[in-house]
Structure formats: structure tokens, C-alpha cells
Scaffold this motif. Structure first.
Motif, PDB file in Angstrom:
ATOM      1  N   MET A 100      -7.546  -2.068  21.247  1.00 35.78           N
ATOM      2  CA  MET A 100      -8.348  -2.384  22.421  1.00 35.78           C
ATOM      3  C   MET A 100      -9.806  -2.572  21.987  1.00 35.78           C
ATOM      4  O   MET A 100     -10.360  -1.738  21.277  1.00 35.78           O
ATOM      5  CB  MET A 100      -8.245  -1.252  23.442  1.00 35.78           C
ATOM      6  N   THR A 101     -10.423  -3.636  22.425  1.00 31.85           N
ATOM      7  CA  THR A 101     -11.818  -3.939  22.090  1.00 31.85           C
ATOM      8  C   THR A 101     -12.717  -3.418  23.204  1.00 31.85           C
ATOM      9  O   THR A 101     -12.612  -3.833  24.352  1.00 31.85           O
ATOM     10  CB  THR A 101     -12.016  -5.460  21.916  1.00 31.85           C
ATOM     11  N   HIS A 102     -13.601  -2.495  22.828  1.00 32.87           N
ATOM     12  CA  HIS A 102     -14.522  -1.878  23.785  1.00 32.87           C
ATOM     13  C   HIS A 102     -15.892  -2.557  23.672  1.00 32.87           C
ATOM     14  O   HIS A 102     -16.464  -2.631  22.589  1.00 32.87           O
ATOM     15  CB  HIS A 102     -14.642  -0.389  23.490  1.00 32.87           C
ATOM     16  N   VAL A 103     -16.394  -3.029  24.795  1.00 31.29           N
ATOM     17  CA  VAL A 103     -17.680  -3.726  24.854  1.00 31.29           C
ATOM     18  C   VAL A 103     -18.662  -2.885  25.649  1.00 31.29           C
ATOM     19  O   VAL A 103     -18.300  -2.285  26.663  1.00 31.29           O
ATOM     20  CB  VAL A 103     -17.518  -5.111  25.540  1.00 31.29           C
ATOM     21  N   ILE A 104     -19.896  -2.849  25.171  1.00 30.77           N
ATOM     22  CA  ILE A 104     -20.987  -2.217  25.919  1.00 30.77           C
ATOM     23  C   ILE A 104     -21.999  -3.291  26.281  1.00 30.77           C
ATOM     24  O   ILE A 104     -22.393  -4.106  25.437  1.00 30.77           O
ATOM     25  CB  ILE A 104     -21.685  -1.109  25.103  1.00 30.77           C
ATOM     26  N   ALA A 105     -22.403  -3.284  27.539  1.00 29.35           N
ATOM     27  CA  ALA A 105     -23.510  -4.113  28.014  1.00 29.35           C
ATOM     28  C   ALA A 105     -24.557  -3.146  28.545  1.00 29.35           C
ATOM     29  O   ALA A 105     -24.252  -1.992  28.867  1.00 29.35           O
ATOM     30  CB  ALA A 105     -23.043  -5.066  29.111  1.00 29.35           C
ATOM     31  N   GLN A 106     -25.778  -3.605  28.639  1.00 26.84           N
ATOM     32  CA  GLN A 106     -26.820  -2.724  29.150  1.00 26.84           C
ATOM     33  C   GLN A 106     -27.878  -3.542  29.853  1.00 26.84           C
ATOM     34  O   GLN A 106     -27.994  -4.743  29.647  1.00 26.84           O
ATOM     35  CB  GLN A 106     -27.404  -1.883  28.024  1.00 26.84           C
ATOM     36  N   GLY A 107     -28.632  -2.846  30.709  1.00 29.17           N
ATOM     37  CA  GLY A 107     -29.708  -3.522  31.411  1.00 29.17           C
ATOM     38  C   GLY A 107     -30.313  -2.632  32.474  1.00 29.17           C
ATOM     39  O   GLY A 107     -29.925  -1.469  32.639  1.00 29.17           O
ATOM     40  N   THR A 108     -31.244  -3.191  33.200  1.00 24.26           N
ATOM     41  CA  THR A 108     -31.949  -2.462  34.252  1.00 24.26           C
ATOM     42  C   THR A 108     -31.223  -2.595  35.587  1.00 24.26           C
ATOM     43  O   THR A 108     -31.074  -1.624  36.303  1.00 24.26           O
ATOM     44  CB  THR A 108     -33.397  -3.001  34.363  1.00 24.26           C
ATOM     45  N   PHE A 109     -30.829  -3.803  35.945  1.00 26.35           N
ATOM     46  CA  PHE A 109     -30.035  -4.077  37.146  1.00 26.35           C
ATOM     47  C   PHE A 109     -30.702  -3.553  38.418  1.00 26.35           C
ATOM     48  O   PHE A 109     -30.071  -2.918  39.249  1.00 26.35           O
ATOM     49  CB  PHE A 109     -28.620  -3.496  37.021  1.00 26.35           C
ATOM     50  N   ASP A 110     -31.991  -3.851  38.568  1.00 32.80           N
ATOM     51  CA  ASP A 110     -32.718  -3.341  39.731  1.00 32.80           C
ATOM     52  C   ASP A 110     -32.242  -3.993  41.024  1.00 32.80           C
ATOM     53  O   ASP A 110     -31.955  -3.313  41.997  1.00 32.80           O
ATOM     54  CB  ASP A 110     -34.216  -3.549  39.549  1.00 32.80           C
ATOM     55  N   ILE A 111     -32.168  -5.289  41.037  1.00 27.46           N
ATOM     56  CA  ILE A 111     -31.629  -6.016  42.183  1.00 27.46           C
ATOM     57  C   ILE A 111     -30.504  -6.879  41.627  1.00 27.46           C
ATOM     58  O   ILE A 111     -30.755  -7.824  40.881  1.00 27.46           O
ATOM     59  CB  ILE A 111     -32.700  -6.904  42.852  1.00 27.46           C
ATOM     60  N   PRO A 149     -18.465   1.609  20.433  1.00 28.84           N
ATOM     61  CA  PRO A 149     -17.911   0.319  20.862  1.00 28.84           C
ATOM     62  C   PRO A 149     -17.626  -0.606  19.680  1.00 28.84           C
ATOM     63  O   PRO A 149     -18.071  -0.379  18.558  1.00 28.84           O
ATOM     64  CB  PRO A 149     -19.048  -0.252  21.708  1.00 28.84           C
ATOM     65  N   ASP A 150     -16.910  -1.665  20.000  1.00 33.07           N
ATOM     66  CA  ASP A 150     -16.658  -2.719  19.016  1.00 33.07           C
ATOM     67  C   ASP A 150     -17.689  -3.831  19.124  1.00 33.07           C
ATOM     68  O   ASP A 150     -17.978  -4.515  18.151  1.00 33.07           O
ATOM     69  CB  ASP A 150     -15.256  -3.304  19.245  1.00 33.07           C
ATOM     70  N   VAL A 151     -18.225  -4.008  20.348  1.00 32.93           N
ATOM     71  CA  VAL A 151     -19.170  -5.090  20.622  1.00 32.93           C
ATOM     72  C   VAL A 151     -20.280  -4.568  21.521  1.00 32.93           C
ATOM     73  O   VAL A 151     -20.013  -3.829  22.472  1.00 32.93           O
ATOM     74  CB  VAL A 151     -18.473  -6.279  21.338  1.00 32.93           C
ATOM     75  N   LEU A 187     -27.858   0.240  14.237  1.00 30.58           N
ATOM     76  CA  LEU A 187     -26.426   0.573  14.291  1.00 30.58           C
ATOM     77  C   LEU A 187     -25.915   0.900  12.894  1.00 30.58           C
ATOM     78  O   LEU A 187     -25.197   1.889  12.696  1.00 30.58           O
ATOM     79  CB  LEU A 187     -25.632  -0.594  14.882  1.00 30.58           C
ATOM     80  N   SER A 188     -26.289   0.089  11.923  1.00 28.12           N
ATOM     81  CA  SER A 188     -25.874   0.316  10.540  1.00 28.12           C
ATOM     82  C   SER A 188     -26.416   1.647  10.023  1.00 28.12           C
ATOM     83  O   SER A 188     -25.694   2.416   9.386  1.00 28.12           O
ATOM     84  CB  SER A 188     -26.357  -0.836   9.669  1.00 28.12           C
ATOM     85  N   ARG A 189     -27.684   1.921  10.314  1.00 30.03           N
ATOM     86  CA  ARG A 189     -28.301   3.171   9.880  1.00 30.03           C
ATOM     87  C   ARG A 189     -27.558   4.386  10.432  1.00 30.03           C
ATOM     88  O   ARG A 189     -27.411   5.400   9.761  1.00 30.03           O
ATOM     89  CB  ARG A 189     -29.765   3.212  10.326  1.00 30.03           C
ATOM     90  N   ARG A 190     -27.040   4.257  11.641  1.00 31.65           N
ATOM     91  CA  ARG A 190     -26.329   5.360  12.283  1.00 31.65           C
ATOM     92  C   ARG A 190     -24.832   5.349  11.991  1.00 31.65           C
ATOM     93  O   ARG A 190     -24.096   6.189  12.500  1.00 31.65           O
ATOM     94  CB  ARG A 190     -26.550   5.309  13.797  1.00 31.65           C
ATOM     95  N   GLY A 191     -24.377   4.383  11.216  1.00 33.46           N
ATOM     96  CA  GLY A 191     -22.966   4.323  10.861  1.00 33.46           C
ATOM     97  C   GLY A 191     -22.061   3.845  11.984  1.00 33.46           C
ATOM     98  O   GLY A 191     -20.872   4.166  12.008  1.00 33.46           O
ATOM     99  N   ILE A 192     -22.619   3.066  12.903  1.00 34.52           N
ATOM    100  CA  ILE A 192     -21.838   2.531  14.018  1.00 34.52           C
ATOM    101  C   ILE A 192     -21.394   1.122  13.642  1.00 34.52           C
ATOM    102  O   ILE A 192     -22.216   0.242  13.413  1.00 34.52           O
ATOM    103  CB  ILE A 192     -22.672   2.501  15.318  1.00 34.52           C
ATOM    104  N   ASP A 193     -20.091   0.935  13.565  1.00 34.71           N
ATOM    105  CA  ASP A 193     -19.533  -0.343  13.125  1.00 34.71           C
ATOM    106  C   ASP A 193     -19.188  -1.189  14.344  1.00 34.71           C
ATOM    107  O   ASP A 193     -18.099  -1.064  14.910  1.00 34.71           O
ATOM    108  CB  ASP A 193     -18.294  -0.099  12.266  1.00 34.71           C
ATOM    109  N   CYS A 194     -20.137  -2.014  14.785  1.00 38.38           N
ATOM    110  CA  CYS A 194     -19.864  -2.935  15.889  1.00 38.38           C
ATOM    111  C   CYS A 194     -20.738  -4.166  15.728  1.00 38.38           C
ATOM    112  O   CYS A 194     -21.711  -4.152  14.987  1.00 38.38           O
ATOM    113  CB  CYS A 194     -20.067  -2.260  17.246  1.00 38.38           C
TER     114      CYS A 194
END
Length: 146
Positions: free
Chosen positions: A1-12, A84-86, A104-111
Motif C-alpha cells: 500500500m502506498t501512503h501519501v502525505i499532503a500538507q497545507g494551511t487550508f484556511d478557506i 509515508p512513501d510519497v 528526509l534523507s538526513r532523518r532516514g525517511i525513505d520517500c
């Protein structure tokens, strides 16, 4: 299963957000959205709506499997936890892709870091930016108060 993370403020929430999150969801099987804490938004005016309200609105969108409020100090902490993967960035978000990849690389997160596609207005007057919506509200409400 490919886990994706998105992020933002989403005020309106607006059609541009919906497009971004649908595009992000299409990058994998599960989409988690991290909603920026008001106090951490420094690259633009901070959001008007409370953190929890913005998270609840994002969570209500069909494309989103989970939404959470970001970490109070370390924006990478939830990414470490979720592994996450992406990471899907909005087409116009201010983030530096290379800097994110380096951290991400510095923290060892492979995505991988990918950009969502942009979206053009589909009809005259459609607004795809929180800033433009706020400007339009101020413009229109200003006419009423004169």
C-alpha cells in the motif's frame, strides 16, 4: 500500500484545494493530510480559522483518509511517525523540494517528493486561491459599507 502525505494551511477550502488533494490521493492508496498549525504559518498571513476547524473540514473531503494537525515545533515529526512513501506538494506551495528531500534523507525517511498538478479556473470568476477569495470578500463587503 502506498501512503501519501499532503500538507497545507487550508484556511478557506476552495476548488484548488480539492484538486490538490484529489491529485495527491491519486499518487497512492492512502492519503493523510497534515494541516499546518496557525502559529507555524510564517510564509504568509496566518489562517483565520482555528486549527481544529481546518482539520475537520479537510477530513470531510472524500479524497482524504486521515487529517491531523501538524506538530507544534517540528514539521517533520509527523512525517517520521507516519513513514509515508510519497509527500505530495501543491503545485504552487512555497516549499523547496530539494531542501525537503535533504531533510528526509538526513532523518532516514525513505520517500519521494512529488508536485501535484495545477488547475485552471473552469469558468469565469472561479477563485482557486484563499488570498483571492479574501480579497474578493473585502472588495465586495467594502462596496456594501459605502
Amino acid at each position: 500500500m502506498t501512503h501519501v502525505i499532503a500538507q497545507g494551511t487550508f484556511d478557506i477550502l476552495h476548488p484548488g484545494h480539492v484538486h490538490y488533494l484529489r491529485d495527491a490521493a491519486d499518487m497512492g492508496d492512502r492519503l493523510t493530510v497534515i494541516v499546518a498549525r496557525r502559529e507555524n504559518v510564517t510564509h504568509k498571513e496566518p489562517p483565520i480559522l482555528p486549527n481544529r476547524q481546518r482539520r475537520d473540514m479537510v477530513a470531510a473531503l472524500d479524497a482524504v483518509d486521515d487529517a491531523r494537525i501538524g506538530h507544534p515545533e517540528d514539521i517533520f515529526a509527523p512525517i517520521e511517525e507516519l513513514d509515508p512513501d510519497v509527500i505530495a506538494l501543491g503545485h504552487d506551495q512555497h516549499h523547496d523540494d530539494a531542501a525537503i528531500e535533504a531533510e528526509l534523507s538526513r532523518r532516514g525517511i525513505d520517500c519521494v517528493v512529488r508536485r501535484a498538478s495545477g488547475r485552471e479556473p473552469e469558468y469565469e470568476g472561479e477563485l482557486l486561491s484563499t488570498g483571492r477569495i479574501i480579497d474578493r470578500i473585502l472588495e465586495e463587503r467594502g462596496k456594501w459599507s459605502q
